[in-house]
Design an enzyme around this catalytic site. Structure first.
Site: not given
Ligand code: NAD
Length: 471
Positions: A106, A362
């Site tokens: 990561k 991925s």
């Molecule tokens: P992202 O940046 O696309 O979206 C996150 C969203 O959460 C944003 O819209 C942000 O404004 C919102 N947010 C932030 N703090 C907040 C709060 N306190 N309350 C409500 N909303 C809030 O990120 P993502 O890629 O969707 O990732 C989200 C989670 O999923 C993370 O934990 C990440 O590690 C996990 N994840 C992502 C992926 C991926 O493919 N993108 C894969 C596995 C896990």
């Protein structure tokens, strides 16, 4: 978010609970748990106004029991070494659970993306890639990043381009990062893969009548009342597919506040409204909830935290009313809070299984980059011709004609998106069954998370036992 909660400690706590149910040597368990390498780098950014700022960034490689290692890159103000190591560890276990033959890694850059221009973000991303190349922390056979919180296809394209430029454009250069735009070697279906996988996982969990009876819910996703936290990549697509699957999305929480409508919200409309620069609180026809965290405590069947870690802690766990907590984000429920929820009869679908759709697709993208050919390119037309011949024979033998639309649907040869989505669906279903089977073997006395950890620990341990330890 509670900064005092040590994320890596939380992951290891869950590991230790599961390790008791395995019989691997203690030294091996320690080796599986430890993070093999962490690189903390600092570098200067020349801002658009000419001033200089020091940027802190990390890349953690948790386990090389399989190569390359893989994991997202996060851009967030709260990024720190502990978080990156915890997320890298989760990647190791996640890959094992969904049988993706890669180790866990990561990365993170400690910035709030809202404070930087696109040009500044590009300079940060390219410099970060340069630092990774310098230390051999990136490469198609070494370490392959992907998007995570705060990053997306745009950043991945910058990384691929920088890597290729710095390494003289080797043949497999595009395999150095995944989640790229399709025109830059990405695979169709990757952007929505994590959210789609979350939907498949929830659907699977809701499909066993006896499991649903245990928590007092009807079988199936249809009609379930769902609240989603975070309308980003994972949250938006999870909500969208759940809605398409028949669930009612009654609440959506973003960082500026949350909205609620007992009859259901139109996910796509809310997303487009916010994307146009509006606050979610101004979405017409919904009840405003100014303190976003309050939305987690509302009455619903399924709560999908899809924003960040440590959102459900001992502070609010007692107020959670949802019967299923579907961990779409990484680490949204602390270990103590999870125990409290389980004691109250809640079902938690663990992050390391539920959001593994991203790494699964991925992995498909990486395979595509190494093979230099689009999935389905060699077989689509061939399969379509065979299916057409079979259908025509059936029509001739029966003397009946199929309606044109049905004929076309059955004859259709799979294209890349069909194959990716089908591979993802198969992965999420079979991994759920493995996890559930392990829980049943323990008379349902362990949580799904503990079952997932047992599965992951066993697979990584077998890998170490078979390959031996160098030298
Ligand atoms: P992202 O940046 O696309 O979206 C996150 C969203 O959460 C944003 O819209 C942000 O404004 C919102 N947010 C932030 N703090 C907040 C709060 N306190 N309350 C409500 N909303 C809030 O990120 P993502 O890629 O969707 O990732 C989200 C989670 O999923 C993370 O934990 C990440 O590690 C996990 N994840 C992502 C992926 C991926 O493919 N993108 C894969 C596995 C896990």
């Amino acid at each position: 978010m509670n900064q005092k909660i040590k994320f890596f400690e939380q992951v290891n706590k869950n590991f230790d609970i599961a390790a008791i149910y395995t019989n691997h040597p203690i030294g091996l368990l320690k080796q599986i748990k430890i993070c093999n390498g962490v690189y903390h780098m600092t570098f200067p950014l020349k801002r658009d106004d000419g001033s200089i700022e020091v940027i802190n960034a990390w890349r953690a490689e948790h386990s090389q029991h399989k190569s390359p290692v893989k994991g997202g890159i996060r851009y967030a103000e709260a990024v720190n070494e502990d978080e990156v190591m915890a997320l890298a560890a989760l990647m190791t276990y996640k890959c094992a659970i969904v049988d993706v033959p890669l180790g866990g890694a990561k990365g993170g850059i400690k910035i709030n993306v809202r404070n930087y221009s696109q040009n500044e973000l590009e300079r940060i991303t390219r410099r970060y890639t340069f630092e990774l190349v310098r230390k051999n922390f990136i490469g198609p056979g070494i370490d392959v990043p992907a998007p995570d919180y705060g990053t997306g296809p745009r950043e991945m394209a910058w990384i691929a381009d920088t890597y290729s430029a710095l390494t003289g454009g080797p043949l497999d250069a595009l395999g150095c990062v995944t989640g790229k735009p399709v025109g830059q070697g990405g695979v169709r279906g990757r952007t929505e893969a994590t959210g789609r996988g979350v939907y498949f996982g929830i659907r699977e969990a809701c499909s066993f009548p006896e499991d649903m009876k245990e928590i007092g819910l009807e079988t199936g996703v249809e009609g379930k009342k769902v609240i989603v936290q975070g309308l980003g990549n994972v949250g938006f697509y999870a909500a969208k597919f759940l809605q398409e699957g028949g669930a009612d999305i009654i609440g959506i929480a973003e960082y500026e506040g949350a909205i609620y409508n007992a009859k259901g919200l139109d996910v796509e409309a809310v997303f487009q409204f916010r994307r146009a620069g509006n606050s979610i609180l101004d979405f017409p026809g919904a009840k405003k909830i100014p303190d976003s965290a309050d939305a987690l405590e509302l009455e619903c069947d399924i709560l999908v935290p899809a924003a960040l870690e440590n959102q459900i802690t001992m502070k609010n766990a007692k107020n959670i009313k949802a019967k299923i907590i579907a961990e779409a984000a990484n680490g949204p429920v602390t270990a103590d809070a999870a125990e409290a929820l389980l004691n109250r009869g809640k079902r938690i679908i663990p992050d390391m299984y539920l959001n593994a759709g991203g790494v699964t697709v991925s992995y498909f993208e990486w395979l595509k980059n190494l093979s230099h050919v689009r999935f389905g390119r060699m077989s689509k037309r061939f399969e379509e011709d065979i299916n057409t011949q079979i259908l025509k024979s059936v029509e001739e033998l029966t003397g009946k004609k199929l309606p044109q639309n049905i004929f076309k649907k059955i004859a259709h040869g799979p294209d890349e998106l069909d194959l990716v989505n089908s591979g993802l669906e198969e992965t999420m279903i079979s991994a759920y069954h493995q996890m559930r089977e392990i829980r049943l073997q323990h008379n349902s006395e362990i949580s799904l998370r503990t079952a997932a950890f047992i599965d992951a620990i066993d697979k990584v341990a077998i890998s170490y036992k078979e390959m031996g330890i160098f030298p």
